[in-house]
Design a protein around this motif. Structure first.
Motif, PDB file in Angstrom:
ATOM      1  N   VAL A 228       1.677  -4.728  -5.719  1.00  0.00           N
ATOM      2  CA  VAL A 228       1.637  -4.678  -4.264  1.00  0.00           C
ATOM      3  C   VAL A 228       3.067  -4.734  -3.741  1.00  0.00           C
ATOM      4  N   LEU A 229       3.398  -3.789  -2.857  1.00  0.00           N
ATOM      5  CA  LEU A 229       4.752  -3.646  -2.323  1.00  0.00           C
ATOM      6  C   LEU A 229       4.720  -3.855  -0.812  1.00  0.00           C
ATOM      7  N   SER A 230       5.403  -4.895  -0.341  1.00  0.00           N
ATOM      8  CA  SER A 230       5.416  -5.211   1.081  1.00  0.00           C
ATOM      9  C   SER A 230       6.258  -4.225   1.868  1.00  0.00           C
ATOM     10  N   GLY A 231       6.161  -4.327   3.201  1.00  0.00           N
ATOM     11  CA  GLY A 231       7.077  -3.598   4.058  1.00  0.00           C
ATOM     12  C   GLY A 231       8.396  -4.352   4.135  1.00  0.00           C
TER      13      GLY A 231
ATOM     14  N   PHE B 174      -2.815   3.065  -2.810  1.00  0.00           N
ATOM     15  CA  PHE B 174      -3.407   2.650  -1.546  1.00  0.00           C
ATOM     16  C   PHE B 174      -2.296   2.466  -0.511  1.00  0.00           C
ATOM     17  N   VAL B 175      -2.479   3.058   0.640  1.00  0.00           N
ATOM     18  CA  VAL B 175      -1.513   2.955   1.739  1.00  0.00           C
ATOM     19  C   VAL B 175      -2.189   2.263   2.918  1.00  0.00           C
ATOM     20  N   THR B 176      -1.565   1.210   3.413  1.00  0.00           N
ATOM     21  CA  THR B 176      -2.115   0.470   4.552  1.00  0.00           C
ATOM     22  C   THR B 176      -1.280   0.708   5.800  1.00  0.00           C
ATOM     23  N   ALA B 177      -1.946   1.182   6.845  1.00  0.00           N
ATOM     24  CA  ALA B 177      -1.332   1.354   8.160  1.00  0.00           C
ATOM     25  C   ALA B 177      -2.116   0.504   9.161  1.00  0.00           C
TER      26      ALA B 177
ATOM     27  N   LEU C  79       2.219  -4.637  10.662  1.00  0.00           N
ATOM     28  CA  LEU C  79       1.816  -5.313  11.887  1.00  0.00           C
ATOM     29  C   LEU C  79       0.617  -6.230  11.654  1.00  0.00           C
ATOM     30  N   LEU C  80      -0.331  -5.789  10.823  1.00  0.00           N
ATOM     31  CA  LEU C  80      -1.519  -6.592  10.535  1.00  0.00           C
ATOM     32  C   LEU C  80      -1.596  -7.050   9.082  1.00  0.00           C
ATOM     33  N   ASN C  81      -0.918  -6.333   8.187  1.00  0.00           N
ATOM     34  CA  ASN C  81      -1.023  -6.672   6.771  1.00  0.00           C
ATOM     35  C   ASN C  81       0.242  -6.234   6.041  1.00  0.00           C
TER      36      ASN C  81
ATOM     37  N   ALA D 296       4.067 -14.853   8.587  1.00  0.00           N
ATOM     38  CA  ALA D 296       4.355 -15.525   7.316  1.00  0.00           C
ATOM     39  C   ALA D 296       3.127 -16.210   6.716  1.00  0.00           C
ATOM     40  N   GLY D 297       2.357 -16.895   7.549  1.00  0.00           N
ATOM     41  CA  GLY D 297       1.201 -17.636   7.040  1.00  0.00           C
ATOM     42  C   GLY D 297       0.182 -16.736   6.372  1.00  0.00           C
ATOM     43  N   SER D 298      -0.148 -15.613   7.013  1.00  0.00           N
ATOM     44  CA  SER D 298      -1.148 -14.703   6.448  1.00  0.00           C
ATOM     45  C   SER D 298      -0.641 -14.037   5.183  1.00  0.00           C
ATOM     46  N   VAL D 299       0.663 -13.791   5.113  1.00  0.00           N
ATOM     47  CA  VAL D 299       1.242 -13.173   3.917  1.00  0.00           C
ATOM     48  C   VAL D 299       1.240 -14.156   2.751  1.00  0.00           C
ATOM     49  N   GLU D 300       1.727 -15.361   2.988  1.00  0.00           N
ATOM     50  CA  GLU D 300       1.855 -16.341   1.908  1.00  0.00           C
ATOM     51  C   GLU D 300       0.506 -16.747   1.328  1.00  0.00           C
TER      52      GLU D 300
END
Length: 257
Positions: free
Chosen positions: A7-10, A106-109, A154-156, A203-207
């Motif tokens: 998984v690769l973040s923005g 998989f690409v998330t927008a 923005l959301l994920n 940060a909270g949702s990512v961590e």
């Protein structure tokens, strides 16, 4: 054989650190079963699965106006245009399809019209990748179907979700580690403050997703701006060094379950 997902973040220019991880994975011979990415991570993942080496992608993206302010083109609606990125994708990924890539992707927008995330994994490739990297306010939204789409971060900003049902183990690459202390933004500017506010908000949702990673790569890139393309090679090296520190853990992922 273990099915390994990545998984690769923005993260704008900080996304060059993903390429450092991919370089190390190439060196140890670990090939992903699937990659999930958003924003810069979606661009890096698409290029990599199209067969380009991390070093080659570094060179390609350094020349792309998306990653720096100097050569950006104005869009008719007053936003910056994604045409330079589109031309780069067309040149370096001639087949405009997810199915042409070397592994599942998989690409998330963010579906700005309906206020939800949008995940793409089949069909045309260019538009979802461009949408996933269209930073709100900066770049024009991308219309796909009846929706206007913008940056997936923005959301994920750590889109691990599509990998959980199909992978035995997941490697996470997160390039927006929050710094602490008094000297974390030098110089302090409007874009730096806006950028940090955004990452603090999510940060909270990512961590919360990190616990699903068998190995997490999270270099400290706080000294690099999202659009400071002049530092691309330093960011690439920082990603490689961070991955090298956990090389043993990464090699263990290749052992039979």
């Amino acid at each position: 054989m273990n099915k390994t997902g990545i998984v690769l973040s923005g993260g704008g220019v900080r996304g060059f650190a993903h390429l450092g991880l991919l370089k190390l994975l190439d060196e140890i011979g670990l090939k992903p079963y699937a990659i999930s990415g958003t924003s810069a991570g979606a661009i890096a993942g698409a290029m990599y699965l199209a067969g380009h080496s991390p070093e080659a992608i570094l060179g390609i993206l350094k020349q792309n106006a998306y990653f720096g302010w100097s050569n950006l083109l104005w869009h008719k609606d007053g936003f910056f245009s994604m045409q330079p990125l589109l031309r780069s994708l067309q040149k370096h990924i001639p087949q405009n399809s997810f199915e042409s890539l070397a592994a599942r992707f998989f690409v998330t927008a963010t579906d700005f019209t309906h206020g939800k995330q949008a995940v793409f994994s089949s069909g045309p490739l260019y538009e979802p990748v461009i949408a996933a990297a269209s930073v709100p306010v900066v770049f024009a939204p991308v219309k796909i179907g009846d929706s206007l789409l913008v940056d997936g971060g923005l959301l994920n900003n750590f889109p691990i979700d599509p990998l959980l049902p199909i992978c035995d183990q997941i490697i996470g690459s997160h390039v927006n580690k929050l710094p602490s202390g008094h000297n974390v933004m030098n110089p302090v500017g409007k874009m730096n403050i806006l950028e940090k506010c955004f990452h603090m908000a999510i940060a909270g949702s990512v961590e919360a997703k990190f616990e699903h990673c068998a190995v997490l790569i999270e270099p400290d890139l706080s000294r690099f701006s999202m659009f400071d393309v002049k530092k691309a090679e330093e960011v690439f090296e920082a990603g490689y060094v961070a991955a090298a520190k956990v090389k043993g853990k990464l090699e263990k992922l290749m052992q039979p379950a």
